[in-house]
Design an enzyme around this catalytic site. Structure first.
Site, PDB file in Angstrom:
ATOM      1  N   GLU B  31     -47.751 -28.494  -6.837  1.00  0.00           N
ATOM      2  CA  GLU B  31     -47.415 -28.588  -5.418  1.00  0.00           C
ATOM      3  C   GLU B  31     -48.170 -29.697  -4.697  1.00  0.00           C
ATOM      4  O   GLU B  31     -47.650 -30.288  -3.754  1.00  0.00           O
ATOM      5  CB  GLU B  31     -47.677 -27.241  -4.718  1.00  0.00           C
ATOM      6  CG  GLU B  31     -46.813 -26.090  -5.239  1.00  0.00           C
ATOM      7  CD  GLU B  31     -47.354 -25.459  -6.525  1.00  0.00           C
ATOM      8  OE1 GLU B  31     -48.457 -25.842  -6.977  1.00  0.00           O
ATOM      9  OE2 GLU B  31     -46.665 -24.581  -7.083  1.00  0.00           O
ATOM     10  N   PHE B  56     -48.259 -21.625  -1.578  1.00  0.00           N
ATOM     11  CA  PHE B  56     -48.518 -22.878  -2.304  1.00  0.00           C
ATOM     12  C   PHE B  56     -48.254 -24.110  -1.431  1.00  0.00           C
ATOM     13  O   PHE B  56     -48.918 -25.123  -1.585  1.00  0.00           O
ATOM     14  CB  PHE B  56     -47.701 -22.902  -3.595  1.00  0.00           C
ATOM     15  CG  PHE B  56     -47.799 -21.598  -4.341  1.00  0.00           C
ATOM     16  CD1 PHE B  56     -49.048 -21.067  -4.655  1.00  0.00           C
ATOM     17  CD2 PHE B  56     -46.675 -20.860  -4.661  1.00  0.00           C
ATOM     18  CE1 PHE B  56     -49.163 -19.842  -5.304  1.00  0.00           C
ATOM     19  CE2 PHE B  56     -46.782 -19.631  -5.312  1.00  0.00           C
ATOM     20  CZ  PHE B  56     -48.023 -19.121  -5.632  1.00  0.00           C
ATOM     21  N   HIS B  82     -40.968 -16.999   1.252  1.00  0.00           N
ATOM     22  CA  HIS B  82     -41.753 -15.875   0.722  1.00  0.00           C
ATOM     23  C   HIS B  82     -43.101 -15.737   1.432  1.00  0.00           C
ATOM     24  O   HIS B  82     -44.130 -15.486   0.805  1.00  0.00           O
ATOM     25  CB  HIS B  82     -41.955 -16.021  -0.783  1.00  0.00           C
ATOM     26  CG  HIS B  82     -40.666 -15.920  -1.561  1.00  0.00           C
ATOM     27  ND1 HIS B  82     -39.641 -16.834  -1.410  1.00  0.00           N
ATOM     28  CD2 HIS B  82     -40.237 -15.015  -2.472  1.00  0.00           C
ATOM     29  CE1 HIS B  82     -38.635 -16.493  -2.211  1.00  0.00           C
ATOM     30  NE2 HIS B  82     -38.964 -15.391  -2.860  1.00  0.00           N
ATOM     31  N   ASP B  90     -45.030  -8.490  -5.672  1.00  0.00           N
ATOM     32  CA  ASP B  90     -45.888  -9.526  -6.266  1.00  0.00           C
ATOM     33  C   ASP B  90     -47.349  -9.389  -5.831  1.00  0.00           C
ATOM     34  O   ASP B  90     -48.260  -9.845  -6.516  1.00  0.00           O
ATOM     35  CB  ASP B  90     -45.372 -10.927  -5.922  1.00  0.00           C
ATOM     36  CG  ASP B  90     -44.258 -11.371  -6.864  1.00  0.00           C
ATOM     37  OD1 ASP B  90     -44.029 -10.670  -7.875  1.00  0.00           O
ATOM     38  OD2 ASP B  90     -43.623 -12.398  -6.581  1.00  0.00           O
ATOM     39  N   ARG B 140     -38.843 -13.394   2.868  1.00  0.00           N
ATOM     40  CA  ARG B 140     -37.962 -13.081   1.751  1.00  0.00           C
ATOM     41  C   ARG B 140     -37.022 -11.930   2.087  1.00  0.00           C
ATOM     42  O   ARG B 140     -35.883 -11.880   1.623  1.00  0.00           O
ATOM     43  CB  ARG B 140     -38.828 -12.684   0.557  1.00  0.00           C
ATOM     44  CG  ARG B 140     -38.032 -12.330  -0.670  1.00  0.00           C
ATOM     45  CD  ARG B 140     -38.927 -11.657  -1.694  1.00  0.00           C
ATOM     46  NE  ARG B 140     -38.265 -11.586  -2.989  1.00  0.00           N
ATOM     47  CZ  ARG B 140     -38.702 -10.839  -3.983  1.00  0.00           C
ATOM     48  NH1 ARG B 140     -39.801 -10.120  -3.839  1.00  0.00           N
ATOM     49  NH2 ARG B 140     -38.058 -10.805  -5.117  1.00  0.00           N
TER      50      ARG B 140
END
Lengths: 286, 290
Positions: B31, B56, B82, B90, B140
């Site tokens: 990234e 990220f 997200h 997650d 999300r």
């Protein structure tokens, strides 16, 4: 390259070195060592290799240059000034509060600077972006970037190396200034990033190794890079940190320190200024 | 051009890739490089959209956003998906509740978080036309449409949208929390408390005018965000009101903690990201009026 041409380039590189010394001395700080080591490389790029126009520094189809090792801005500024992007006199304003010559290159304020850099590892990625955008737009400009050997300890350099090879950026040339020294010591002592040639080769690059101070080798390397299709080229340029100023050569303490008046005078003499010219500089400076 | 970092299937840039394969570039799981590549692209005059998860894009690549993109004020649009706790199972490593703080502190950065589908379309279009770097934050989890109704002002960067008028308290919400703010206003109305609801989709530049105008009427504020209460909407609104029109402010958000794995409704309950919590805080804010 004929001898006359080589002499002119060598004289230009010498003036770039004087500009580096003037800038850093007047600032009272800065990074002379790694600036002096790339004087021939930048001189060749800006006076022979790159398609650029100081009168039109933002021309859409120009070749681009990214100084990924942004702390050696004094070399870039001195070269740009020599090439006519701004007055040589302005080099003395380096790092001062009312100057556009920031401690690290600022593309917003300085004519001829194609990318703001200074945080190591970021510049080569930006150069990849320029090269990719050029290819995508069907343009034939080329992109050049100079990295420090110590800089290649940054992981992002290798992310960029992967990226450039993956997208077959044959319009990109990355030059590693292999001067062997970083702030805390030799690159081998601090965190050995060598061998650069094998690493870039393993990442899918065309690799050429040269002496960073030899114009014939520099010319041959850039010419060879132009012939390579489907791969970016890395030029591993073995250099002498502090090249041209006697007491700075291969001396790690001159990575990021400015000379005081006595050593400034010695440096100017090393670079061929006569005693009268050196005195004149102090009168000029007032 | 659109760039992604091996998350095209999740961020849905895969849809763009399918339509325009010649302008989509997967950067792999790197990234930092991707963000600086985007800066290089933008320097040539082409506008890149860069996408990854918020963790990220804003977290891993923070320094590249600051130094490669924002310092030269390049025209890079960051689509960070997200975000927040609603990533769900997650867990904490991917539940970024710090990105508002990280992005809003960067000079010249515009920070937007739409509340629903229509606002997302409008925000992306507006970001494309906006001069300079933009951080777009997306969640999300599915949300109901709340901004498509009659009487809602057209989307404009830097202008909050008044979704419901009220007189007793102002609920300022962003992103996922906007529809919960409307739910809370309904609950409060049933108790005779009239809440104004503002969808403050642009966190920066903040719509100080709208906030001041609203609190001059209501005299109390609740902020609601799917983000740490430190550094995000609650902070931005508090700073703005402290300087312009001090009133009691109560903050609904993640209370300076990491998330964990779980079903989204369980997580929302656990971290107090509910209409019930907004109601409680609204009453607390009202109680603090002089």
């Amino acid at each position: 390259m004929n001898q006359a041409e080589k002499t002119v380039l060598a004289e230009t590189a010498n003036r770039v070195r004087i500009g580096i010394l003037d800038g850093v001395y007047n600032a009272g700080c800065g990074h002379p060592g790694g600036s002096l080591s790339i004087a021939e490389l930048l001189t060749y790029l800006y006076f022979k290799e790159m398609k650029i126009d100081p009168a039109n520094p933002k021309a859409a189809d120009r070749d681009r240059f990214v100084l990924s090792k942004g702390h050696t801005a004094p070399a870039l500024y001195a070269t740009l000034a020599e090439r006519g992007f701004f007055p040589v006199e302005e080099l003395k304003t380096l790092r001062k509060i009312d100057s556009r010559l920031q401690g690290h290159p600022d593309m917003k304020g300085i004519p001829g600077v194609d990318m703001s850099t200074g945080s190591l590892g970021l510049g080569i990625s930006a150069a990849c972006g320029m090269a990719l955008a050029g290819k995508t737009a069907g343009k034939d400009y080329r992109v050049y970037t100079v990295l420090g050997d110590g800089e290649s300890e940054e992981g992002q350099v290798w992310e960029a190396a992967m990226f450039a090879a993956h997208y077959k950026l044959d319009n990109l040339v990355a030059i590693v200034d292999w001067n062997g020294l970083q702030i805390d010591g030799t690159v081998e002592e601090v965190m050995n990033p060598t061998p650069h040639n094998l690493k870039f080769s393993a990442f899918g690059w065309n690799v050429i190794s040269i002496n960073a101070h030899d114009f014939d080798q520099i010319e041959a390397a850039f010419a060879a890079a132009r012939q390579v299709k489907g791969k970016p080229t890395a030029i591993i340029a073995k250099s002498i940190k502090g090249k041209g100023v006697s007491y700075m050569e291969n001396a790690v303490q001159w990575h990021g320190a400015a000379p005081k008046e006595d050593l400034y005078r010695v440096g100017l003499a090393d670079l061929g200024l006569s005693p009268e010219e050196i005195e004149g500089r102090f009168k000029q400076n007032g | 051009m659109v760039l992604d970092a091996d998350l095209a299937q999740a961020t849905k840039t895969c849809l763009f890739a399918k339509e325009h394969p010649d302008r989509f570039f997967d950067c792999g799981i790197a990234e930092g490089n991707m963000m600086s590549v985007a800066a290089g692209i933008a320097s040539t005059g082409t506008i890149p959209f860069v996408s990854s998860f918020a963790m990220f894009a804003a977290g891993r690549a923070f320094e590249q956003v600051r130094n490669s993109v924002a310092y030269p004020h390049l025209n890079v649009k960051i689509g960070a998906t997200h975000a927040g706790i609603t990533v769900g199972e997650d867990g904490a490593t991917h539940q970024c509740c710090e990105d508002f703080a990280l992005m809003r502190v960067i000079p010249g950065m515009t920070v937007i978080c739409p509340a629903d589908g229509p606002e997302t379309y409008a925000a992306v279009e507006a970001a494309l036309k906006w001069d300079g770097p933009v951080y777009l934050r997306f969640g999300r989890f599915a949300v109901p449409e709340v901004t498509a109704g009659e009487g809602v002002a057209p989307f404009e960067i830097g202008k909050g949208r008044l979704l419901r008028e009220g007189s007793d308290v102002t609920i300022v919400a962003i992103g996922y929390m906007v529809h919960l703010a409307l739910e809370a206003a309904e609950i409060l109305a049933a108790e005779g408390i009239f809440a104004e609801v503002i969808d403050l989709h642009t966190l920066k530049p903040i719509d100080a005018e709208l906030l001041v105008k609203s609190v001059e009427k209501t005299g109390a504020v609740v902020t609601a965000e799917e983000h740490n209460i430190i550094g995000g909407l609650g902070s931005a609104v508090s700073e703005t009101l402290a300087e312009n029109r001090p009133v009691p402010v109560e903050r609904v958000g993640v209370r300076d903690t990491f998330g964990r794995s779980g079903k989204v409704p369980q997580l929302l309950e656990l971290y107090g990201l509910t209409s019930a919590e907004i109601v409680t805080r609204a009453k607390a804010a009202i109680a603090r009026k002089n």
